[in-house]
Scaffold this motif. Structure first.
Motif, PDB file in Angstrom:
ATOM      1  N   GLU A  97      42.003  40.174  36.145  1.00  0.00           N
ATOM      2  CA  GLU A  97      41.140  40.026  34.975  1.00  0.00           C
ATOM      3  C   GLU A  97      42.072  39.990  33.733  1.00  0.00           C
ATOM      4  O   GLU A  97      41.827  39.389  32.674  1.00  0.00           O
ATOM      5  CB  GLU A  97      40.014  41.072  34.791  1.00  0.00           C
ATOM      6  CG  GLU A  97      39.023  40.779  35.852  1.00  0.00           C
ATOM      7  CD  GLU A  97      39.309  41.489  37.283  1.00  0.00           C
ATOM      8  OE1 GLU A  97      38.557  41.476  38.192  1.00  0.00           O
ATOM      9  OE2 GLU A  97      40.357  42.175  37.267  1.00  0.00           O
ATOM     10  N   ASN A  98      42.901  41.148  33.729  1.00  0.00           N
ATOM     11  CA  ASN A  98      43.754  41.376  32.422  1.00  0.00           C
ATOM     12  C   ASN A  98      45.143  40.637  32.515  1.00  0.00           C
ATOM     13  O   ASN A  98      45.818  40.432  33.378  1.00  0.00           O
ATOM     14  CB  ASN A  98      44.058  42.832  32.435  1.00  0.00           C
ATOM     15  CG  ASN A  98      42.986  43.823  32.534  1.00  0.00           C
ATOM     16  OD1 ASN A  98      41.786  43.483  31.895  1.00  0.00           O
ATOM     17  ND2 ASN A  98      43.062  45.172  32.826  1.00  0.00           N
ATOM     18  N   TYR A 104      41.142  40.783  28.583  1.00  0.00           N
ATOM     19  CA  TYR A 104      40.573  41.309  29.583  1.00  0.00           C
ATOM     20  C   TYR A 104      39.527  40.312  30.293  1.00  0.00           C
ATOM     21  O   TYR A 104      38.632  40.554  31.381  1.00  0.00           O
ATOM     22  CB  TYR A 104      39.798  42.671  29.419  1.00  0.00           C
ATOM     23  CG  TYR A 104      38.764  42.605  27.971  1.00  0.00           C
ATOM     24  CD1 TYR A 104      39.514  42.846  26.917  1.00  0.00           C
ATOM     25  CD2 TYR A 104      37.654  42.261  28.335  1.00  0.00           C
ATOM     26  CE1 TYR A 104      38.690  42.944  26.005  1.00  0.00           C
ATOM     27  CE2 TYR A 104      36.839  42.404  27.377  1.00  0.00           C
ATOM     28  CZ  TYR A 104      37.327  42.535  25.995  1.00  0.00           C
ATOM     29  OH  TYR A 104      36.318  42.558  25.047  1.00  0.00           O
ATOM     30  N   ASP A 105      39.298  39.229  29.780  1.00  0.00           N
ATOM     31  CA  ASP A 105      38.286  38.154  30.491  1.00  0.00           C
ATOM     32  C   ASP A 105      38.700  36.865  29.724  1.00  0.00           C
ATOM     33  O   ASP A 105      39.374  36.722  28.679  1.00  0.00           O
ATOM     34  CB  ASP A 105      36.831  38.653  30.093  1.00  0.00           C
ATOM     35  CG  ASP A 105      35.879  38.082  31.023  1.00  0.00           C
ATOM     36  OD1 ASP A 105      34.779  38.251  31.055  1.00  0.00           O
ATOM     37  OD2 ASP A 105      36.273  37.000  31.988  1.00  0.00           O
ATOM     38  N   LYS A 146      40.596  31.744  33.841  1.00  0.00           N
ATOM     39  CA  LYS A 146      41.241  33.144  34.103  1.00  0.00           C
ATOM     40  C   LYS A 146      42.624  33.208  34.385  1.00  0.00           C
ATOM     41  O   LYS A 146      43.242  34.358  34.247  1.00  0.00           O
ATOM     42  CB  LYS A 146      40.108  33.710  35.368  1.00  0.00           C
ATOM     43  CG  LYS A 146      40.280  35.014  35.838  1.00  0.00           C
ATOM     44  CD  LYS A 146      39.143  35.372  36.770  1.00  0.00           C
ATOM     45  CE  LYS A 146      39.479  36.988  37.051  1.00  0.00           C
ATOM     46  NZ  LYS A 146      38.470  37.321  38.437  1.00  0.00           N
TER      47      LYS A 146
END
Lengths: 114, 114
Positions: A30-31, A50-51, A71
């Motif tokens: 995610e990060n 973070y997204d 992502k």
């Protein structure tokens, strides 16, 4: 193994050019993070995300912007490159968690602005 | 605010001798501490981390680190240095904002002399 790849190992640009540095990770993290590394200063955080479509300023965001449309991909943009942005740029990724998950780094892009 | 300090820019050690690379930290709350290594023209590689539990943490390539709460230190150690251990070493602490953000020290260059 986690793999973080960066689009270029070495890049030479001229003052005023728009520069794109691309980073891709294959572990569904995610990060994602962008750092610059300078001798005697260690690593300094430029931006993180973070997204998808989320971005936050790090410690030295001036002169930079970022994009995260997917992502796995996090791009660093120098809108108008300057000589003081000559540096090593490192991308990293990690899991999103309250625990202390380590970051995984790409090989780096050494950018020279003439 | 979280921070780390690496008091030595350069450490030289003879091959076969024990090595220590120093790191001290300042955090509010429980520290999450990390060591990374960077070989020439490469990105950073994760070595080990302290989150909780035993004060002696073992990591990759025979390295270990000792967490000392009273001295706020997290020194990296190896019983017998190899020439191939010559690299740049970074200590890092997790900061209490962002997405598992890490604050890095300025790095210590280790040279192992044959």
């Amino acid at each position: 193994d986690v793999k973080v790849t960066q689009s270029s190992r070495y890049l030479v640009k001229r003052t005023g050019e728009k520069v794109f540095l691309e980073c891709v990770q294959d572990m569904d993290h995610e990060n994602m993070f962008w750092y610059r590394q300078d001798p005697g200063l260690g690593l300094r955080l430029i931006y993180f995300s973070y997204d998808v479509k989320m971005k936050e300023k790090g410690d030295i965001p001036e002169g930079y912007s970022v994009s995260r449309e997917k992502k796995e991909r996090f791009s660093l943009i120098l809108e108008s490159a300057s000589t003081n942005q000559t540096s090593m740029y490192l991308c990293a990724s990690s899991l999103l968690s309250l625990r202390g998950h380590e970051q995984f780094f790409g090989p780096g892009t050494r950018l020279t602005v003439l | 605010a979280q921070s780390v300090a690496q008091p030595e820019d350069q450490v030289n050690v003879a091959e076969g001798n024990p090595l220590t690379v120093k790191c001290t930290y300042s955090v509010s709350g429980n520290p999450y501490l990390f060591w990374y290594v960077q070989y020439p023209n490469r990105g950073l590689q994760f070595l080990l981390k302290y989150i909780t539990g035993d004060n002696l943490v073992k990591g990759s390539y025979g390295f270990e680190a000792e967490f000392n709460k009273s001295q706020t230190s997290f020194h990296l150690k190896k019983p017998s240095a190899l020439v191939s251990d010559s690299a740049l070493y970074f200590c890092a602490v997790r900061v209490l904002r962002g997405a598992n953000n890490l604050f890095f020290g300025t790095g210590t260059r280790l040279t192992v002399i044959p």
